[in-house]
Design an enzyme around this catalytic site. Structure first.
Site, short mmCIF file in Angstrom:
data_model
loop_
_atom_site.label_atom_id
_atom_site.label_comp_id
_atom_site.label_asym_id
_atom_site.label_seq_id
_atom_site.Cartn_x
_atom_site.Cartn_y
_atom_site.Cartn_z
N HIS A 1 5.97 -3.99 8.24
CA HIS A 1 6.65 -3.00 7.71
C HIS A 1 6.28 -1.62 8.19
O HIS A 1 6.52 -0.69 7.82
CB HIS A 1 6.45 -2.94 6.16
CG HIS A 1 6.95 -4.42 5.73
ND1 HIS A 1 8.39 -4.54 5.59
CD2 HIS A 1 6.47 -5.47 5.72
CE1 HIS A 1 8.44 -5.97 5.23
NE2 HIS A 1 7.32 -6.45 5.01
N ARG A 2 5.18 -1.45 9.08
CA ARG A 2 4.81 -0.17 9.87
C ARG A 2 6.01 0.61 10.18
O ARG A 2 5.96 1.85 10.43
CB ARG A 2 3.68 -0.47 10.84
CG ARG A 2 2.42 -1.09 10.20
CD ARG A 2 1.30 -0.56 11.27
NE ARG A 2 0.02 -1.35 10.64
CZ ARG A 2 -0.61 -2.21 11.22
NH1 ARG A 2 -0.21 -2.93 12.24
NH2 ARG A 2 -1.71 -2.60 10.52
N GLY A 3 7.02 -0.10 10.73
CA GLY A 3 8.03 0.82 11.39
C GLY A 3 8.83 1.59 10.21
O GLY A 3 8.90 2.87 10.47
#
Ligand SMILES: [Zn+2]
Length: 337
Positions: free
Chosen positions: A264-266
């Site tokens: 979910h870093r994107g």
């Protein structure tokens, strides 16, 4: 590259920046130039880690002890640190060294601070990050993410604040960075040698003017520099009030799904960066354009590499952005626009 650096200066939570590109394209110059754009910061006088007098919860052991003893901490103003990490630096040089024998007798005084202490509340720049040992990159990313440097040896542990933005530059021809490490940098930018003749000539001429008389060269750009400084400061104040519409977050997530981004870093990086762009433009709401402008730099290094894929990851992102954000007839998006 410049936009990515400015965005991390507005919101350090975006995470670090990785700049990939040819040598001699002004990467380190751009990073070092950040110090002059940011306002000086208040530091506890005499503290080796530059503790923030307004954040006692993050104090180093020394400042914490002094404030427990009700010593009034003085502070002075210092420029934002931009620290270079030289190639071949050891872990001791980076994290600091702990003298075990002295530590047993004297406590924290036996700690010799390293580069992470100097970089606290500023920027840490690593030229040729892909030549650095993976293990050391890992240590740096851990400290950058947690905001603290912890040194442990033989059961003795010392920690101090190390809140910094990591900026790494690399030459793609000199070895790859492991994808696990790449993903932990907030933004990714590529810089190429300029092929336009006029621009190349202009670079030579500016460099000559700079070498002949630095003061008058700086004077030439003083007004522009001061404008940018003001914009940055305004953006930092405005940032907490910038709104990101739920529909836009939805689209950002949709984009990450379409591109099969792991984790979910994107979307976190994209959301933060889009907010920072809006703040830089002096707006209180994120526009579709803001999101589009940060898509490639937020996602490019998070895409799985398919050895058979001949399309550059940058154009794959551009295609997906076009599909998701340009759907005709989307009234919800039209309203945000
Ligand atoms: Zn301190």
């Amino acid at each position: 590259m410049k936009l990515a650096l400015l965005l991390t200066a507005i919101d350090p939570n975006i995470g670090g920046v990785i700049i990939f590109g040819h040598r001699g394209t002004g990467k380190s110059t751009a990073v070092r130039a950040l110090a002059d754009l940011l306002p000086p910061i208040a530091k506890v006088s005499g503290c080796l880690y530059g503790c923030d007098p307004k954040r006692p919860e993050e104090f180093c052991g020394d400042c914490a002890a002094r404030s427990r003893d009700r010593v009034r901490l003085k502070h002075d103003l210092r420029p934002v640190p931009v620290v270079d990490l030289p190639l071949g630096a050891t872990e001791d040089r980076v994290c600091g060294t702990l003298d075990i024998e002295r530590a047993l007798v004297e406590g924290e005084k036996a700690f010799e601070p390293g580069l992470l202490a100097r970089a606290n509340r500023g920027f840490l720049y690593i030229d040729e990050v892909n030549l650095l040992e993976d293990h050391l990159v890992d240590v740096l990313l851990d400290a950058a993410a947690s905001g603290r440097n912890i040194v442990e040896r033989e059961g003795i542990s010392i920690s101090h604040p190390a809140r910094f933005v990591l900026v790494g530059s690399g030459n793609p021809e000199e070895g790859e960075l492991r994808p696990q490490l790449l993903d932990r940098f907030g933004l990714f930018t590529r810089i190429e040698t300029i092929s336009d003749l006029d621009q190349r000539v202009e670079i030579v001429r500016r460099r000559e003017r700079f070498e002949r008389d630095r003061a008058s060269f700086a004077e030439e750009f003083a007004a522009e520099q001061s404008d940018l400084r003001k914009r940055l400061n305004r953006a930092r104040v405005l940032l907490p009030r910038v709104k990101l519409d739920r529909d836009l977050v939805f689209r950002i997530a949709e984009l990450c799904v379409a591109l099969k981004v792991d984790g979910h870093r994107g979307e976190l990086t994209m959301s933060r960066s889009a907010r920072a762009v809006a703040a830089l433009e002096g707006r209180r709401a994120v526009s579709v354009q803001d999101v589009k402008s940060v898509a490639t730099m937020s996602l490019r290094h998070r895409l799985r590499k398919d050895p058979l894929d001949r399309i550059d990851t940058g154009s794959r992102i551009a295609e997906a952005v076009a599909q998701i954000f340009e759907e005709i007839g989307s009234t919800r998006l039209a309203a945000i626009r």
